[in-house]
Enzyme design. Structure first.
Site, short mmCIF file in Angstrom:
data_model
loop_
_atom_site.label_atom_id
_atom_site.label_comp_id
_atom_site.label_asym_id
_atom_site.label_seq_id
_atom_site.Cartn_x
_atom_site.Cartn_y
_atom_site.Cartn_z
N TRP A 130 3.55 -6.74 2.08
CA TRP A 130 4.95 -6.73 1.62
C TRP A 130 5.79 -7.44 2.66
CZ3 TRP A 130 8.88 -2.47 2.72
CH2 TRP A 130 10.03 -2.63 1.94
N ASP A 210 1.12 3.19 4.28
CA ASP A 210 2.28 3.03 3.41
C ASP A 210 1.88 3.48 2.01
OD1 ASP A 210 4.56 2.29 2.08
OD2 ASP A 210 4.64 0.25 2.87
N LYS A 245 9.29 4.73 -6.96
CA LYS A 245 8.52 4.32 -8.14
C LYS A 245 8.09 5.50 -8.98
CE LYS A 245 8.69 0.21 -6.23
NZ LYS A 245 9.22 0.30 -4.86
#
Length: 396
Positions: A130, A210, A245
């Protein structure tokens, strides 16, 4: 004093949003922005969230600060979700959760903690990763190194990854994606996680995992396999968790940094440092999103509704992956793009080149990141035939 300040290029994904919004083509397709979309192209508020908010409207009594670690009930709810209700780590009081403004805020907490408490240590990021991982750790002035993750054939390069991990200096930090790797969509299987654990143990590395997409790959518990494996076999690790999310709380900025220490006493020492890091960053985290999560996870009825909705989203994304491959069969491209169905999460490294992505945008108004990363949730049954035909037109 501002006269010499130069303008810098804007964020590439935000630029895509602007270009998409200005595009008059009625067939335009947005595969860039990283949010879940339903079949109508909307980012919905989950029913469980709406019900929890309605209850909060009646029950909330104050808007006072909630402290640098956040609401204790939030940590109590999130820790078993991430580590498992029967986690021996939780039973030994070796884990602590510090609420943060989203998963990004948790990463910044981790970065500042590493900089102040583990000076001189480098952090190792997957290639690719990312993009904001790089910005966060560069901003904290932590040396960044990279390990291979995707090879030139657009496949998971596990052998290259493992070989690189075996060369990392003892005590360095390695950032691992728990599931739904962003941006590639390629995840480690359970045997590969076990091999990573062995190297981490052998090299004495500190894993920072993560965990932004729990429940978006193969389910809440399956997605947590790597996290729980490491937690139950290592003395120390860091985990960043996000509710953006899986609860759809993007704008509420709800996440946390979980710290695992060798003993309960050492965990309290680390926790005291985390309070200082949080205080110096933003003082206290926002409350509303965490209050929603607490209300859902403390209610058996809302928990079941939330899990049902999350399963629907997960199944839809995995179904769309298969549907894209099927849509490419008439063009003889299903094998070339078969990896899309094997990936997990919202994102896919499609394997399209920068030039092919540009043609999709310029000729067909299909928008995705220049690397070929597509947000699978942007597909619908209506636009898939158009997207497949466009891909066939730009692929050599």
């Amino acid at each position: 004093m501002f006269e010499k300040i130069e303008r810098v290029p804007g964020d590439a994904i935000l630029g895509l949003i602007e270009a998409y919004n200005q595009d008059p083509n009625p067939q335009k397709v947005d595969l860039g922005v990283g949010v879940y979309r339903d079949p109508n192209g909307n980012t919905p508020i989950m029913r469980a969230v709406k019900q929890a908010e309605a209850r909060l409207l009646e029950s909330e009594k104050t808007k006072s600060y909630i402290g640098s670690h956040g609401d204790p009930r939030y940590g109590k709810a999130i820790l078993p979700l991430v580590l498992g209700a029967g986690s021996p780590v939780l039973a030994a009081n070796r884990a602590s959760a510090t609420q943060s403004p989203g998963g990004t805020g948790a990463l910044r907490l981790a970065a500042d903690f590493i900089r102040t408490q583990l000076p001189g240590k480098s952090i190792w990021l997957s290639n690719p990763t990312w993009p904001n991982h790089i910005g966060i750790f560069e901003g904290a002035e932590i040396p960044i190194q990279r390990y291979p993750y995707v090879d030139s054939d657009n496949r998971l390069d596990f052998d290259g990854m493992l070989a690189a991990l075996k060369q990392i200096p003892q005590g360095d930090v390695v950032l691992l994606h728990a599931c739904c790797h962003n941006p590639s969509g390629f995840d480690l299987n359970q045997d590969q996680w076990r091999q990573v654990l062995a190297v981490v143990q052998e090299r004495g590395l500190l894993p920072l995992v993560d965990f932004a997409y729990q429940g978006f790959g193969d389910g809440l518990d399956v997605d947590a396999f790597g996290v729980r494996l490491l937690a139950e076999n290592l003395d120390e690790m860091l985990i960043t968790s996000s509710c953006s999310k899986n609860f759809g709380l993007y704008r509420e900025r709800t996440g946390c940094l979980i710290v695992i220490a060798r003993t309960a006493e050492q965990m309290e020492n680390v926790r005291s440092q985390m309070a200082i890091v949080a205080r110096e960053n933003y003082s206290t985290p926002p409350s509303h999103g965490a209050a929603i999560v607490i209300d859902i996870l403390e209610s058996e009825e809302l928990t079941q509704l939330w899990k049902s909705e999350l399963t629907e989203m997960c199944n839809r994304i995995n179904s769309l992956r298969r549907d894209l491959v099927d849509s490419l069969k008439p063009y003889g491209l299903d094998q070339r793009f078969a990896h899309v169905a094997e990936q997990r999460g919202m994102f896919s490294y499609t394997g399209l080149s920068t030039e092919q992505v540009k043609r999709l945008r310029d000729e067909f108004s299909i928008y995705m990141v220049g690397s070929g990363r597509a947000n699978v949730a942007g597909f619908t049954s209506e636009n898939l035939p158009y997207v497949a035909k466009a891909i066939a037109a730009v692929v050599d």
